[in-house]
Design a protein around this motif. Structure first.
Motif, PDB file in Angstrom:
ATOM      1  N   TYR A   1      -3.716  11.908   7.454  1.00  0.00           N
ATOM      2  CA  TYR A   1      -4.325  10.934   8.014  1.00  0.00           C
ATOM      3  C   TYR A   1      -4.793  10.259   7.364  1.00  0.00           C
ATOM      4  O   TYR A   1      -6.229  10.746   6.369  1.00  0.00           O
ATOM      5  CB  TYR A   1      -4.620  11.251   9.359  1.00  0.00           C
ATOM      6  CG  TYR A   1      -5.956  10.156  10.143  1.00  0.00           C
ATOM      7  CD1 TYR A   1      -5.446   9.013  10.546  1.00  0.00           C
ATOM      8  CD2 TYR A   1      -6.990  10.363   9.875  1.00  0.00           C
ATOM      9  CE1 TYR A   1      -5.902   7.786  11.359  1.00  0.00           C
ATOM     10  CE2 TYR A   1      -7.624   9.704  10.668  1.00  0.00           C
ATOM     11  CZ  TYR A   1      -7.309   7.832  11.257  1.00  0.00           C
ATOM     12  OH  TYR A   1      -8.435   7.709  11.364  1.00  0.00           O
ATOM     13  N   ILE A   2      -5.231   8.879   7.367  1.00  0.00           N
ATOM     14  CA  ILE A   2      -6.000   8.293   6.443  1.00  0.00           C
ATOM     15  C   ILE A   2      -6.906   6.939   7.491  1.00  0.00           C
ATOM     16  O   ILE A   2      -5.155   5.590   7.596  1.00  0.00           O
ATOM     17  CB  ILE A   2      -5.357   7.793   4.854  1.00  0.00           C
ATOM     18  CG1 ILE A   2      -4.571   9.123   4.177  1.00  0.00           C
ATOM     19  CG2 ILE A   2      -6.223   6.689   4.098  1.00  0.00           C
ATOM     20  CD1 ILE A   2      -3.679   7.698   3.185  1.00  0.00           C
TER      21      ILE A   2
ATOM     22  N   ALA B   1      -9.403   0.830   0.603  1.00  0.00           N
ATOM     23  CA  ALA B   1      -9.912   2.585  -0.100  1.00  0.00           C
ATOM     24  C   ALA B   1      -8.390   3.257   0.183  1.00  0.00           C
ATOM     25  O   ALA B   1      -8.236   4.058  -0.004  1.00  0.00           O
ATOM     26  CB  ALA B   1     -10.786   2.437   0.797  1.00  0.00           C
ATOM     27  N   ALA B   2      -7.502   2.678   2.017  1.00  0.00           N
ATOM     28  CA  ALA B   2      -6.530   3.781   2.426  1.00  0.00           C
ATOM     29  C   ALA B   2      -5.703   4.033   1.092  1.00  0.00           C
ATOM     30  O   ALA B   2      -5.047   4.915   0.978  1.00  0.00           O
ATOM     31  CB  ALA B   2      -6.366   3.361   3.390  1.00  0.00           C
ATOM     32  N   GLU B   3      -5.023   2.390   0.452  1.00  0.00           N
ATOM     33  CA  GLU B   3      -3.903   2.438  -0.488  1.00  0.00           C
ATOM     34  C   GLU B   3      -4.646   3.281  -2.057  1.00  0.00           C
ATOM     35  O   GLU B   3      -3.824   3.893  -2.065  1.00  0.00           O
ATOM     36  CB  GLU B   3      -4.271   1.421  -0.997  1.00  0.00           C
ATOM     37  CG  GLU B   3      -3.008   0.702   0.355  1.00  0.00           C
ATOM     38  CD  GLU B   3      -2.817  -1.134  -0.386  1.00  0.00           C
ATOM     39  OE1 GLU B   3      -3.085  -1.232  -1.359  1.00  0.00           O
ATOM     40  OE2 GLU B   3      -1.836  -1.635   0.305  1.00  0.00           O
TER      41      GLU B   3
ATOM     42  N   CYS C   1      -3.541   8.157  -4.856  1.00  0.00           N
ATOM     43  CA  CYS C   1      -4.197   9.207  -5.365  1.00  0.00           C
ATOM     44  C   CYS C   1      -2.644  10.796  -4.436  1.00  0.00           C
ATOM     45  O   CYS C   1      -2.971  12.037  -5.051  1.00  0.00           O
ATOM     46  CB  CYS C   1      -5.564   9.608  -4.385  1.00  0.00           C
ATOM     47  SG  CYS C   1      -6.713   9.375  -6.163  1.00  0.00           S
ATOM     48  N   LEU C   2      -2.586  11.574  -3.270  1.00  0.00           N
ATOM     49  CA  LEU C   2      -2.717  12.106  -2.654  1.00  0.00           C
ATOM     50  C   LEU C   2      -0.872  11.911  -3.049  1.00  0.00           C
ATOM     51  O   LEU C   2      -0.115  13.434  -3.285  1.00  0.00           O
ATOM     52  CB  LEU C   2      -2.367  11.774  -1.546  1.00  0.00           C
ATOM     53  CG  LEU C   2      -3.282  12.163  -0.532  1.00  0.00           C
ATOM     54  CD1 LEU C   2      -3.464  11.369   1.015  1.00  0.00           C
ATOM     55  CD2 LEU C   2      -3.993  13.774  -0.617  1.00  0.00           C
TER      56      LEU C   2
ATOM     57  N   ILE D   1       1.412  -3.275   5.770  1.00  0.00           N
ATOM     58  CA  ILE D   1       1.860  -3.975   4.744  1.00  0.00           C
ATOM     59  C   ILE D   1       0.844  -3.285   3.983  1.00  0.00           C
ATOM     60  O   ILE D   1      -0.484  -4.053   3.656  1.00  0.00           O
ATOM     61  CB  ILE D   1       2.077  -5.534   5.453  1.00  0.00           C
ATOM     62  CG1 ILE D   1       3.013  -6.040   6.665  1.00  0.00           C
ATOM     63  CG2 ILE D   1       2.171  -6.005   4.347  1.00  0.00           C
ATOM     64  CD1 ILE D   1       2.592  -7.303   6.635  1.00  0.00           C
ATOM     65  N   LEU D   2       1.801  -3.236   2.331  1.00  0.00           N
ATOM     66  CA  LEU D   2       1.136  -2.364   1.511  1.00  0.00           C
ATOM     67  C   LEU D   2       0.924  -3.436   0.265  1.00  0.00           C
ATOM     68  O   LEU D   2       2.072  -4.682   0.449  1.00  0.00           O
ATOM     69  CB  LEU D   2       2.041  -1.735   0.669  1.00  0.00           C
ATOM     70  CG  LEU D   2       2.709  -0.147   1.418  1.00  0.00           C
ATOM     71  CD1 LEU D   2       3.098   1.003   0.935  1.00  0.00           C
ATOM     72  CD2 LEU D   2       1.013   1.101   1.825  1.00  0.00           C
ATOM     73  N   SER D   3       0.390  -3.333  -0.167  1.00  0.00           N
ATOM     74  CA  SER D   3      -0.418  -4.380  -0.755  1.00  0.00           C
ATOM     75  C   SER D   3       0.400  -4.222  -2.302  1.00  0.00           C
ATOM     76  O   SER D   3       1.481  -3.692  -2.506  1.00  0.00           O
ATOM     77  CB  SER D   3      -1.946  -4.315  -1.319  1.00  0.00           C
ATOM     78  OG  SER D   3      -1.462  -3.307  -2.532  1.00  0.00           O
TER      79      SER D   3
END
Ligand code: GRF
Length: 205
Positions: free
Chosen positions: A53-54, A61-63, A68-69, A86-88
């Motif tokens: 869970y993020i 920070a989440a991205e 990393c994961l 939405i992903l940057s």
């Protein structure tokens, strides 16, 4: 092929991917959610898949954490299956693996939310779902494959969405399988089928 699935909700597409993974040459190695209570996380846990869970309240920070994961788990393909963030563009650029998304409409028609209601409001007789490459625009990357569903005159949002969802489950696993075996390859800007540019989305019945 090791894949990661990003989910925000109930996770029925994830479940379908899990059930079809052995015959399709891919392995779901990581499931990430921006919702701690997402049904998809519970499904993954039951199948002993690594879950994270993020907290997505700070998108940057989440991205970073997600990137990393993905790198630590040697992920080769990211699948968005009901992931409501939405992903940057910088995330899409940096992770260096294709990202695909499943969307419940025949794109380019009806990007965004409430697709089933919008189809009914418009009186369309055909609806369906699409799998596409994720780029920096909402539901607008290269189309890979679609499935078509007939709209009945007595359909409501529930009946229509259920019928589309059943087809989504087959569509998504099929596309991931084709990517895993190398029949399909994709970059952010193009999709190849047997090394040749795909000129129209595959139709999966
Ligand atoms: C699906 O309809 C998918 O197309 C859309 O969100 C929904 C997710 O459903 N992007 P589920 O969580 O896989 O059950």
């Amino acid at each position: 092929m090791k894949i990661a699935v990003l989910v925000s909700g109930r996770g029925s597409n994830l479940k379908a991917l899990i059930e079809q993974q052995t015959q399709n040459d891919y392995e779901i190695a990581l499931v990430i959610s921006n919702k701690a209570n997402a049904g998809g996380l519970r499904i993954a846990e039951q199948h002993k898949i690594l879950t994270h869970y993020i907290d997505w309240s700070d998108g940057n920070a989440a991205e970073k954490k997600a990137a990393c994961l993905l790198a630590q788990t040697d992920i080769e393909l990211v699948v968005l299956a009901g992931f409501m963030k939405i992903l940057s563009p910088s995330f899409i650029e940096t992770i260096n693996t294709p990202i695909i998304n499943i969307h419940p409409s025949l794109l380019p028609a009806y990007p965004g939310l409430n697709t089933h209601q919008r189809v009914l409001n418009a009186g369309d007789t055909r609806h369906g779902a699409s799998v596409h490459v994720v780029n920096d625009q909402l539901d607008a990357g290269c189309l890979i494959a679609q499935t078509i569903v007939e709209v009945y005159s007595d359909d409501n949002v529930d009946t229509l969405s259920q019928r589309v969802l059943q087809k989504e489950h087959k569509l998504l696993a099929h596309v991931v399988g084709l990517l895993a075996t190398g029949v399909l390859t994709c970059t952010q800007s193009q999709v190849l089928l047997n090394q040749q540019p795909l000129t129209q989305p595959l139709l999966i019945t």
